[in-house]
Scaffold this active site. Structure first.
Site, PDB file in Angstrom:
ATOM      1  N   LYS A 108     -44.275 -15.837 -14.291  1.00 48.79           N
ATOM      2  CA  LYS A 108     -45.646 -16.335 -14.254  1.00 48.79           C
ATOM      3  C   LYS A 108     -46.073 -16.762 -12.857  1.00 48.79           C
ATOM      4  O   LYS A 108     -47.231 -16.624 -12.477  1.00 48.79           O
ATOM      5  CB  LYS A 108     -45.830 -17.513 -15.222  1.00 48.79           C
ATOM      6  CG  LYS A 108     -45.864 -17.066 -16.660  1.00 48.79           C
ATOM      7  CD  LYS A 108     -46.545 -18.087 -17.545  1.00 48.79           C
ATOM      8  CE  LYS A 108     -46.717 -17.559 -18.946  1.00 48.79           C
ATOM      9  NZ  LYS A 108     -47.204 -18.582 -19.879  1.00 48.79           N
ATOM     10  N   LYS A 113     -43.593  -6.376 -23.373  1.00 51.42           N
ATOM     11  CA  LYS A 113     -43.961  -7.170 -24.543  1.00 51.42           C
ATOM     12  C   LYS A 113     -45.471  -7.093 -24.802  1.00 51.42           C
ATOM     13  O   LYS A 113     -46.252  -7.073 -23.854  1.00 51.42           O
ATOM     14  CB  LYS A 113     -43.531  -8.606 -24.186  1.00 51.42           C
ATOM     15  CG  LYS A 113     -43.845  -9.655 -25.163  1.00 51.42           C
ATOM     16  CD  LYS A 113     -43.349 -11.007 -24.662  1.00 51.42           C
ATOM     17  CE  LYS A 113     -44.352 -11.693 -23.764  1.00 51.42           C
ATOM     18  NZ  LYS A 113     -44.203 -13.141 -23.655  1.00 51.42           N
ATOM     19  N   LYS A 125     -51.190 -11.223 -24.579  1.00 53.09           N
ATOM     20  CA  LYS A 125     -52.639 -11.415 -24.463  1.00 53.09           C
ATOM     21  C   LYS A 125     -53.113 -11.240 -23.025  1.00 53.09           C
ATOM     22  O   LYS A 125     -54.278 -11.026 -22.770  1.00 53.09           O
ATOM     23  CB  LYS A 125     -53.057 -12.779 -25.027  1.00 53.09           C
ATOM     24  CG  LYS A 125     -52.266 -13.959 -24.511  1.00 53.09           C
ATOM     25  CD  LYS A 125     -52.404 -15.160 -25.450  1.00 53.09           C
ATOM     26  CE  LYS A 125     -51.298 -16.168 -25.221  1.00 53.09           C
ATOM     27  NZ  LYS A 125     -51.088 -17.099 -26.297  1.00 53.09           N
TER      28      LYS A 125
END
Ligand code: TYM
Length: 338
Positions: free
Chosen positions: A117, A201, A204
Site C-alpha cells: 500500500k 486479487k 475495489k
C-alpha cells in the site's frame, strides 16, 4: 488456542473504503452469516482503518452506511450479532495504543500489506498505515475474540494478532488473559481473483471496473463482466488437477463452486469438456441469482440512513459493554490507575 477458557467469540471487520464486491462477500460476509447462530459475534465497519489513507469525509459516511447495508442485506441479523462502527467504541483506540507498546518494529517491518500500500514512496505514507495491523489486533482482542473469519489476504495480520496476544500474556505474566485468535480462512471463496487477471486479487481499488463484481451491480452488469472475463482457449478439464496453470479458469470455477456451495470436483464433473461459451452463461446466471437480490436489498437499506444509524449505535453500545471491561482489566494488569 492454548488453555484459554473464556467464551468463544467471533470478530471481523471491513473497511468502508470502496464498494463491496464478490471477494468481500465470499471471503468474509457470507461466513459472518453462517457463524452468527453458533457464536457471540461482533462485526464492525472499520472506519479508523479506512483513514490510514485519505478519505473524503462525506464519502466515508456514505461508505460506512454502505458496509452496514451489505452486512444486513447478506443476512447478518442485528439481533444475533453486534453490527457497529469501529470509531463508535473508543476502547479499540485505547487498546491499540497499549499494543503499540507491545508490538515490535521488526514485526511490523515484515507486513507485506504495508509494503504494497505504501508503494515506493513510503516516507509519505501515514504513520497509521504502518501501525494498522496493531489496531487490527486491538479490534480482535478487545473482545477477546477466539475466531476471526477473513479472506486469505488477512493471514499475516492475524498472525501478528496472535504474536501480540502471546507477548502481552507473557510480559505481564497474565497467562491465557488473551486468547490466541484463530483465523477462519479455509473454504471456497477465501481468495477470489480479478476477472481480468487470475493472478491478482479481486480488489475495489483495481482501476479496471470489469475486473470486479460489486454487490450493487445489476443483472446486466454482472452478465457483461462475466462475458468479458479473461479465459484461455481450452475447454474446462474434468478434474481439479487440470486447472493447474490456468488461473483464470480456476478462478471462474472457484466462484461457481463457492456460490453453489459445491466442490470444484462436483462443478467439473458437470462442466468438464465444455467451453467457456457454455460455462460463462451458467456462471453468470448463478452470480445473478445469488448476488443481485443482495444488491437490491442494499439499495433499499441505503435509502434509510436513520435505520442504519440505529443499528450501528445499538451495536456499538452492545460492543462497548464487553470492550470497556476488557480495557479496564488490561489497565489494571499493566499498572495504570483505574
Ligand atoms: P478489507 O476491508 O480489505 O476486506 C474485508 C474482508 O474481505 C476479504 N477479502 C477477500 N476475500 C476473498 N477474496 C478477495 N478478493 C477478497 N478481498 C477482500 C478480506 O480478507 C476481509 O476479510 N484489515 C482488514 C479489515 C480489518 C479486520 C479487523 C478484519 C480491520 N480490523 C479485525 C478482521 C479482524 C481489511 O482491510 O479488510
Amino acid at each position: 488456542m492454548t488453555d484459554y477458557s473464556g467464551p468463544m467469540r467471533v470478530l471481523s471487520g471491513i473497511q468502508p473504503s470502496g464498494g463491496m464486491h464478490l471477494g468481500n462477500y465470499l471471503g468474509a460476509i457470507r461466513k459472518f452469516v453462517d457463524l452468527q447462530s453458533e457464536y457471540e459475534c461482533y462485526y464492525c465497519v472499520v472506519d479508523m482503518h479506512a483513514i490510514t489513507v485519505w478519505q473524503d469525509p462525506q464519502k466515508l459516511r456514505e461508505q460506512t452506511f454502505h458496509i452496514a447495508a451489505a452486512f444486513l442485506a447478506a443476512g447478518v441479523d442485528p439481533k444475533q450479532a453486534a453490527i457497529f462502527h469501529q470509531s463508535g467504541v473508543h476502547a479499540h483506540a485505547e487498546l491499540a495504543w497499549i499494543f503499540n507498546c507491545v508490538a515490535r518494529l521488526g514485526w511490523l517491518d515484515r507486513m507485506t500489506q504495508f509494503k504494497d500500500k505504501a508503494g515506493k514512496d513510503k516516507e509519505r505514507a501515514s504513520v497509521g498505515l504502518y501501525t494498522y495491523p496493531v489496531l487490527q489486533a486491538a479490534d480482535i482482542l478487545v473482545y477477546k475474540a477466539t475466531h476471526v473469519p477473513v479472506g486469505e489476504d488477512q493471514k499475516q495480520h492475524l498472525e501478528l494478532s496472535r504474536d501480540i496476544a502471546g507477548k502481552f500474556n507473557h510480559d505481564f505474566k497474565a497467562e491465557n488473559f488473551f486468547p490466541l485468535p484463530e483465523p477462519l480462512i479455509k473454504g471456497p471463496g477465501a481468495r477470489i481473483m480479478s476477472l481480468k487477471n487470475g493472478e491478482a486479487k479481486m480488489s475495489k481499488s483495481d482501476p479496471s471496473e470489469n475486473s470486479c463484481i460489486f454487490l450493487m451491480d445489476d443483472a446486466d452488469a454482472i452478465t457483461k463482466k462475466i462475458k468479458k472475463a479473461k479465459t484461455d482457449p481450452e475447454p474446462l478439464p474434468s478434474e481439479p488437477d487440470g486447472l493447474k496453470g490456468r488461473p483464470e479458469a480456476a478462478n471462474l470455477v472457484g466462484i461457481y463452486s463457492a456460490l453453489a456451495k459445491k466442490t470444484d470436483a462436483d462443478v467439473l464433473a458437470e462442466y468438464g469438456g465444455q467451453g467457456f461459451g457454455v460455462f460463462k452463461p451458467a456462471l453468470a446466471d448463478l452470480v445473478v441469482e445469488k448476488i443481485a437480490p443482495i444488491g437490491e436489498e442494499m439499495r433499499r437499506l441505503e435509502a434509510d440512513h436513520a435505520y442504519l444509524q440505529t443499528v450501528l449505535s445499538e451495536g456499538a453500545g452492545q460492543a462497548a459493554s464487553i470492550a470497556d471491561k476488557v480495557v479496564k482489566d488490561v489497565k489494571e494488569i499493566i499498572g495504570f490507575l483505574t
